[in-house]
Design an enzyme around this catalytic site. Sequence first.
Site, PDB file in Angstrom:
ATOM      1  CB  VAL A 228      -0.944   0.000   1.237  1.00 38.69           C
ATOM      2  CG1 VAL A 228      -1.933  -1.148   1.153  1.00 38.69           C
ATOM      3  CG2 VAL A 228      -0.155  -0.059   2.546  1.00 38.69           C
TER       4      VAL A 228
ATOM      5  CG  HIS B  88      -3.807  -5.924   0.058  1.00 39.57           C
ATOM      6  ND1 HIS B  88      -2.811  -6.667   0.635  1.00 39.57           N
ATOM      7  CD2 HIS B  88      -4.681  -6.807  -0.471  1.00 39.57           C
ATOM      8  CE1 HIS B  88      -3.078  -7.952   0.484  1.00 39.57           C
ATOM      9  NE2 HIS B  88      -4.212  -8.068  -0.204  1.00 39.57           N
TER      10      HIS B  88
ATOM     11  N   GLY C 242       8.927 -11.212  -3.079  1.00 41.58           N
ATOM     12  CA  GLY C 242       8.865 -10.542  -1.778  1.00 41.58           C
ATOM     13  C   GLY C 242       7.571 -10.699  -1.027  1.00 41.58           C
TER      14      GLY C 242
HETATM   15  N1  APR Z   1      13.534  -9.018  -1.115  1.00 44.94           N
HETATM   16  C1  APR Z   1      12.506  -9.870  -1.346  1.00 44.94           C
HETATM   17  N2  APR Z   1      11.788 -10.449  -0.359  1.00 44.94           N
HETATM   18  C2  APR Z   1      12.129 -10.147   0.911  1.00 44.94           C
HETATM   19  C3  APR Z   1      13.173  -9.266   1.233  1.00 44.94           C
HETATM   20  C4  APR Z   1      13.898  -8.688   0.151  1.00 44.94           C
HETATM   21  N3  APR Z   1      14.929  -7.852   0.360  1.00 44.94           N
HETATM   22  N4  APR Z   1      13.246  -9.178   2.593  1.00 44.94           N
HETATM   23  C5  APR Z   1      12.269  -9.967   3.085  1.00 44.94           C
HETATM   24  N5  APR Z   1      11.609 -10.564   2.080  1.00 44.94           N
HETATM   25  C6  APR Z   1      10.467 -11.479   2.137  1.00 44.94           C
HETATM   26  C7  APR Z   1      10.293 -12.242   3.422  1.00 44.94           C
HETATM   27  O1  APR Z   1      11.066 -13.444   3.381  1.00 44.94           O
HETATM   28  C8  APR Z   1       8.785 -12.538   3.401  1.00 44.94           C
HETATM   29  O2  APR Z   1       8.538 -13.792   2.770  1.00 44.94           O
HETATM   30  O3  APR Z   1       9.303 -10.687   2.022  1.00 44.94           O
HETATM   31  C9  APR Z   1       8.203 -11.420   2.562  1.00 44.94           C
HETATM   32  C10 APR Z   1       7.328 -10.452   3.344  1.00 44.94           C
HETATM   33  O4  APR Z   1       6.221 -11.178   3.802  1.00 44.94           O
HETATM   34  P1  APR Z   1       5.114 -10.409   4.661  1.00 44.94           P
HETATM   35  O5  APR Z   1       5.765  -9.572   5.700  1.00 44.94           O
HETATM   36  O6  APR Z   1       4.094 -11.444   5.083  1.00 44.94           O
HETATM   37  O7  APR Z   1       4.454  -9.397   3.618  1.00 44.94           O
HETATM   38  P2  APR Z   1       3.376  -9.735   2.507  1.00 44.94           P
HETATM   39  O8  APR Z   1       3.576 -11.109   1.961  1.00 44.94           O
HETATM   40  O9  APR Z   1       3.389  -8.611   1.558  1.00 44.94           O
HETATM   41  O10 APR Z   1       1.997  -9.689   3.334  1.00 44.94           O
HETATM   42  C11 APR Z   1       0.812  -9.808   2.609  1.00 44.94           C
HETATM   43  O11 APR Z   1      -0.479  -9.343   4.587  1.00 44.94           O
HETATM   44  O12 APR Z   1      -0.575  -8.096   6.515  1.00 44.94           O
HETATM   45  C12 APR Z   1      -1.116  -8.246   5.259  1.00 44.94           C
HETATM   46  O13 APR Z   1      -2.107  -6.624   3.908  1.00 44.94           O
HETATM   47  C13 APR Z   1      -0.871  -7.008   4.440  1.00 44.94           C
HETATM   48  O14 APR Z   1      -0.280  -6.832   2.107  1.00 44.94           O
HETATM   49  C14 APR Z   1       0.044  -7.484   3.332  1.00 44.94           C
HETATM   50  C15 APR Z   1      -0.262  -8.975   3.241  1.00 44.94           C
END
Ligand code: APR
Length: 253
Positions: free
Chosen positions: A106, A122, A189
Amino acid sequence: MEGLEEARERLKAAQRVAVLTGAGISKPSGIPTFRDAEGLWRDFNPLDYATPEAYARDPQGVWAWYAWRIAKVLEARPNPAHLALVRLEEEVLSRGGAFLLVTQNVDGLHARAGSRNLVELHGNILRARCEACGHRFLLPDPFTPPPFCPLCGHRARPDVVWFGELLPEGAWEKSEKAFAEADVALVVGTSAEVEPAASLGRIAFAGGGYLIEINPEPTPLTPLAHLSLRMGAVEGLALFPPPAEDQAEGHFP
Ligand code: APR
């Protein structure tokens, strides 16, 4: 690296490319993730900040948390991974292909980087939505929460999708179609834990698409991916350089 050459060839030849990003792509820009070791949900209970019930219970508290996140977003800049996806979009479109970037983020960084065919599944933290008339508007910078609708004067809420809420009208249908038809799908990511976004990788795979994942950690999608790069978004996307002729024009990620 096993499979990288095939992935490169597939991406170079792909007529239909779909990309899903999550918080990990913005981490190099200084935006916290959610479920990582230092993710937001380690310090904040999502039920207190990211549900309609939380907002009804404590609108000021929820707005204060979003104002804190907005300040971080306004300080942040798109990083080379965001820019690499802009270049990929330009490359696919220049060869008459179809490209869609679906983000769960977002933070608005893909739009600021220059991505055009973009679905913010989102919502966008820099926008508010009137609780009475539904009018969406960009938040002024700075702003004193809560913002009020410029049209009808009612209080407005963050224009983001909270747990248990519906996705923006048409966003899911457009995303699902792009992944079902994709020759190549890139998932970058995301922990692939939150539905329905987490299903997009599986939908691409089921549609015969070549599935590439970029994430330093394994996810539920990893076993399905044709190629799962165990690295960050900047490093991973840099493995897919533009064709040589682009280099001459200075299209560097
Ligand atoms: N490059 C790529 N991936 C990375 C990096 C990086 N430098 N650093 C961390 N990660 C990975 C982590 O290993 C993890 O798998 O990014 C991922 C982040 O996961 P989350 O924190 O769960 O975020 P996301 O998957 O976007 O969450 C989805 O959940 O809370 C809700 O609405 C919110 O949009 C969000 C949704």
